[in-house]
Write an enzyme that holds these catalytic residues in place. Sequence first.
Site, PDB file in Angstrom:
ATOM      1  N   GLY A 438       0.842  -1.189   0.000  1.00  0.00           N
ATOM      2  CA  GLY A 438       0.000   0.000   0.000  1.00  0.00           C
ATOM      3  C   GLY A 438       0.880   1.242   0.000  1.00  0.00           C
ATOM      4  O   GLY A 438       1.970   1.254   0.573  1.00  0.00           O
ATOM      5  N   ILE A 683       1.752  -8.333   5.350  1.00  0.00           N
ATOM      6  CA  ILE A 683       2.188  -7.460   6.448  1.00  0.00           C
ATOM      7  C   ILE A 683       1.286  -6.230   6.442  1.00  0.00           C
ATOM      8  O   ILE A 683       1.657  -5.174   5.911  1.00  0.00           O
ATOM      9  CB  ILE A 683       3.662  -7.042   6.315  1.00  0.00           C
ATOM     10  CG1 ILE A 683       4.553  -8.231   5.960  1.00  0.00           C
ATOM     11  CG2 ILE A 683       4.152  -6.383   7.606  1.00  0.00           C
ATOM     12  CD1 ILE A 683       5.975  -7.861   5.616  1.00  0.00           C
ATOM     13  N   HIS A 684       0.085  -6.378   6.956  1.00  0.00           N
ATOM     14  CA  HIS A 684      -0.861  -5.271   7.128  1.00  0.00           C
ATOM     15  C   HIS A 684      -1.277  -4.633   5.803  1.00  0.00           C
ATOM     16  O   HIS A 684      -2.368  -4.891   5.315  1.00  0.00           O
ATOM     17  CB  HIS A 684      -0.298  -4.217   8.081  1.00  0.00           C
ATOM     18  CG  HIS A 684       0.224  -4.787   9.355  1.00  0.00           C
ATOM     19  ND1 HIS A 684      -0.437  -5.782  10.042  1.00  0.00           N
ATOM     20  CD2 HIS A 684       1.363  -4.544  10.058  1.00  0.00           C
ATOM     21  CE1 HIS A 684       0.249  -6.115  11.117  1.00  0.00           C
ATOM     22  NE2 HIS A 684       1.346  -5.389  11.151  1.00  0.00           N
ATOM     23  N   ASP A 685      -0.427  -3.781   5.210  1.00  0.00           N
ATOM     24  CA  ASP A 685      -0.796  -3.151   3.942  1.00  0.00           C
ATOM     25  C   ASP A 685       0.111  -3.629   2.815  1.00  0.00           C
ATOM     26  O   ASP A 685       0.175  -3.016   1.758  1.00  0.00           O
ATOM     27  CB  ASP A 685      -0.745  -1.622   4.049  1.00  0.00           C
ATOM     28  CG  ASP A 685       0.672  -1.094   4.239  1.00  0.00           C
ATOM     29  OD1 ASP A 685       1.522  -1.865   4.721  1.00  0.00           O
ATOM     30  OD2 ASP A 685       0.922   0.078   3.905  1.00  0.00           O
ATOM     31  N   SER A 686       0.819  -4.739   3.034  1.00  0.00           N
ATOM     32  CA  SER A 686       1.709  -5.303   2.029  1.00  0.00           C
ATOM     33  C   SER A 686       1.203  -6.693   1.673  1.00  0.00           C
ATOM     34  O   SER A 686       1.118  -7.567   2.525  1.00  0.00           O
ATOM     35  CB  SER A 686       3.141  -5.379   2.576  1.00  0.00           C
ATOM     36  OG  SER A 686       4.006  -5.974   1.628  1.00  0.00           O
TER      37      SER A 686
END
Length: 690
Positions: A438, A683-686
């Site tokens: 992101g 990983i959250h926004d990845s």
Amino acid sequence: ADRVALTAISTVFDTVTARDTTSRQTLYTAIGKALEDEAKFDYARNLGDGKWLDWKMKQFKEEHHSYHNMKTSLNFSMNKFAERNSIESFQRWSVSDKVSVGMVIYHLITTAAPIVEEYSVTVNNKSVVSVCFTPETMQFMDAFKKAVAKGFVKYRPMTIEPVAWTGFNRGGYLTIDIPFVKHSTYEDNSQVDFSTMMETVNLVQSTPWKINKKMFNLINELSLSNRDVTNSNGSILWFSSASAANVVRPEILDNQEVVNTEEFKVALREYKEARVTQIKEDLKRNSVWNNQHEALAIANEFKDEQYIYFPHNLDTRGREYPIPGILNPQGSDPIRSLLSFAEGKILTDDGGWWVCVAIAGLYGYDKVSLNDRAEWTMNNYETLIKPVAVDPMGTIDLWGLADSPFQFVAACIGYHGYVQAITKGENYVWDIPIQVDGKCNGVQHHSMMTRDHDAAAEVGLIPTAVPGDIYKKVAKAAFEFIKQDIKAGAFKDDDEELAAKAWFAMGEIPRGIAKKPTMTFCYGSGTYGYIRQIQESLYGMPVSKRPQGDIFKLSAYLAKVITKALAGSIEGAAQSMQFLKSTANLWSKNQVAAGTHMALTWVTPAGFTVSQKYCETECQEYKARLGTSRVKVRIYADTDKLDVAKMSSAMAPNFVHSIDAAHLALTVLRCNKKYGMTSFSVIHDSFGCH
């Protein structure tokens, strides 16, 4: 006395090791709590002819109680047993008792043995006494951890697929009971619908991984060199030791004949300042070194396993985290490079193009179109990619300048193998996750929800010929505000004017300095947070390339300017954050007025219920005389009353974290159901896959 000493010293090691900084007050309380637990278990061991505790512990295990729940329940159960059998019940220690006991024992320890030393740090303009290990203790810890590094991680990766989550305490490990939502109990979540989030977590944690042996061998070789691995800019990529060279104590400080001279006082002051600076640097260095070398030790343990798995659970906002610490797919750059998917896929032409895009991004060439990134990788194959793949130890100056240097090396090795294979007309099996991150994720979500087209174009939500750059936009806006201030002479004092002129002399605000404030804007960071971030950026720059002047004053002025630049550059996010903040403020005030103090809850698009409750704290002050010293301690304890200010300031960051958690969950489910994907690196926004 031996048991008290053992419990207290163990607590000192546990507490200081577990934190980057530890206040003296934290240690007082930790020691007191540990000794109360020891006294509590001692009392329980004597109940019912010594058999009651064994029976109770067996019951806890059968009912799948976590350690936290067990501790909470034990005191109640003991007193019920004592009441039924007319035995004197265990009297819980008051906060005052625990702090007082901890204070005395701490000072006995520091008087008897040089385990820790104290130093002062300034927090919110107040001096706080903090504690760190002495150089002698650090040397002991380094030698000890090298021998038994694997023992420092409580939860390990698994070599069989984790148990699918089916209930709040049922999932992940086969034999360890861990809650599905960290830092909460079943009672907190008894009415929450976890179905969607459990389905997602089960997919992520069932992804099989393996150790990337080529990267393991490279990193192991770097570690055996016993020297810091640096790039040509002087940045340390891999640490050789947990601490830098100690500050040399001036000989004059050991000369009792000159104790009261001005020369002695100056030398003492300078030595103390140098030690505090070294302690701060070593705390950062020690944290990174521990992670790097413990990850390498765990990788060595699992390097011959065909499959390894990482059980996951959630935080209270719904964000997914691996339970095993240190070595996991959400680690730092060198740690992530040690892992690859266990089940590879034959690389197609389209996949090869995405590999090229990813390699350019890992190097830092990502401010151009995707096609330009792919071309950059192909154009730099002979001069950069191939040399790094063939001889990574001999090309540190080449790959060390990458944004993610170790993952860049891993990708270069893979791409070189791919090129060799297609040259021979052969297939190549690729196993390194390709991540799509992101772009300033908090701004993305707020821009989408508020239909802020201007900000959306800068964070990749609207197709553009050249990718937008929100960080550069904020940096330019900040520089324009500086020019306006100078033109209008709008300064509150001379320090601000000098700072403004120093920044103006730079010709522009570096994009990198505006990046952290912009990234953290949607997560509740404000002017004070920006000051620290700008300070860190300035300290990391060569002196010749940063503005001239006092770093704090330069940072304080620029933070104020960037705050205005952010409000103007990201209007949609600023407005929706203000709405969220005022909503939480209104809720909390009404709860306080009604005396109900209920948590504020909302349901995410993934069906997960988030519960936010921050309570006021009470300050209790304790004074004691220990020998010739007087000690004063302030302990802050939570009350049952909602803290309106905390509830208000935490709402926007918690909300956007919960939204990106839902975004991730729903994306993983769609990828699995629509495209049959089974390997995920998230990983959250990845978002990462083959």
